[in-house]
Design a protein around this motif. Sequence first.
Motif, mmCIF file in Angstrom:
data_model
loop_
_atom_site.group_PDB
_atom_site.id
_atom_site.type_symbol
_atom_site.label_atom_id
_atom_site.label_comp_id
_atom_site.label_asym_id
_atom_site.label_seq_id
_atom_site.Cartn_x
_atom_site.Cartn_y
_atom_site.Cartn_z
ATOM 1 N N THR A 1 -38.970 -1.904 -37.730
ATOM 2 C CA THR A 1 -39.376 -3.108 -37.012
ATOM 3 C C THR A 1 -38.220 -4.066 -36.733
ATOM 4 O OG1 THR A 1 -39.935 -4.248 -39.090
ATOM 5 C CG2 THR A 1 -41.699 -3.012 -38.005
ATOM 6 N N LEU A 2 -37.108 -3.908 -37.458
ATOM 7 C CA LEU A 2 -36.000 -4.855 -37.354
ATOM 8 C C LEU A 2 -35.486 -5.046 -35.925
ATOM 9 C CD1 LEU A 2 -34.464 -6.744 -39.181
ATOM 10 C CD2 LEU A 2 -32.781 -4.931 -39.590
ATOM 11 N N PRO A 3 -35.246 -3.964 -35.147
ATOM 12 C CA PRO A 3 -34.759 -4.175 -33.769
ATOM 13 C C PRO A 3 -35.731 -4.991 -32.922
ATOM 14 C CG PRO A 3 -34.498 -1.882 -34.431
ATOM 15 C CD PRO A 3 -35.342 -2.526 -35.472
ATOM 16 N N PHE A 4 -37.028 -4.811 -33.160
ATOM 17 C CA PHE A 4 -38.029 -5.539 -32.378
ATOM 18 C C PHE A 4 -38.132 -6.990 -32.846
ATOM 19 C CE2 PHE A 4 -39.169 -1.052 -32.381
ATOM 20 C CZ PHE A 4 -39.168 -0.804 -31.014
ATOM 21 N N GLU A 5 -37.949 -7.208 -34.149
ATOM 22 C CA GLU A 5 -37.894 -8.578 -34.655
ATOM 23 C C GLU A 5 -36.743 -9.338 -34.012
ATOM 24 O OE1 GLU A 5 -37.788 -9.074 -38.855
ATOM 25 O OE2 GLU A 5 -39.682 -8.016 -39.190
ATOM 26 N N LYS A 6 -35.594 -8.669 -33.870
ATOM 27 C CA LYS A 6 -34.435 -9.312 -33.247
ATOM 28 C C LYS A 6 -34.738 -9.697 -31.807
ATOM 29 C CE LYS A 6 -30.901 -7.189 -36.181
ATOM 30 N NZ LYS A 6 -29.781 -6.213 -36.262
ATOM 31 N N ARG A 7 -35.483 -8.839 -31.102
ATOM 32 C CA ARG A 7 -35.871 -9.170 -29.728
ATOM 33 C C ARG A 7 -36.749 -10.419 -29.694
ATOM 34 N NH1 ARG A 7 -38.402 -3.862 -27.266
ATOM 35 N NH2 ARG A 7 -39.447 -5.434 -25.972
#
Length: 275
Positions: free
Chosen positions: A20-26
């Motif tokens: 989920t981390l890449p989507f949290e960054k978005r």
Amino acid sequence: MSSRKQVFAIFDNADKRQETLPFEKRILTYLDSHNATALVEPEDFNDADFVISMGGDGTFLRAAGRVGNRQIPLLGINMGRLGFLADVLPSEIESTLDRVLSGDYIIEDHTVIKLESDGEEVSCNPFALNDIAVLKRDSASMISIKARVNGDFLVNYRADGLIIATPTGSTAYSLSNGGPIIVPQSGSLCITPVAPHSLNIRPIVINDTGVIELEVESRSHNFLVAVDGRSLKMAEGTRLTIRKAPYTVKIIKLKNRRYFSTLHEKLMWGADNRQ
């Protein structure tokens, strides 16, 4: 003078944090560029205007449990498989947040049910958005569950268990045991037996103002109660009471998303796969 920044609390599945981390960054990048604030896994949601659940429906249920009676709207981003509650795709994150920030959405109020044991609150979070299930503890034999609704005797279930489902939970465990699909905001609850001994005992739908009382007998002298999947061991003879909670869970839905289209997409409702 600038208006107050909207605050979004982000709740995710700790076991899948790397996914989920890449989507949290978005989300963080988007909110920062749109005069909004993000709180990642805050200790409480008291300062949040919205809560974003990142995961599957299980993560959404845990987020709803954390929100409790605070009446903070929930938005579910689907990082899992089915995604009936968490219905926003990762590819739709920015466009969905655009609509949330502009107020282009609706709020659905979803019924919550509460478990009491011998007239007292249970040790875990007693509130369920999906369902409360009474289940046998071992594989040896079924349990006997005497059920009353508003004090009137309903039936003595001899089964592997019994599910009390809200409309939200009607498409989950209850459905897999032959229960009906109940449209949200219909003011109903469903009582669904799990593997009943008698074939003439079927699921029954009651008004959600009804108070359900259960008494359980078991050869192992104990049984399990699962409140949205949170399991508790109970002693035989414990009187359980299940009733509608004094609050609802508020779920954000986009205006072009409709319940029946979700049934078609997620559950293949009405699909004819014949060649």
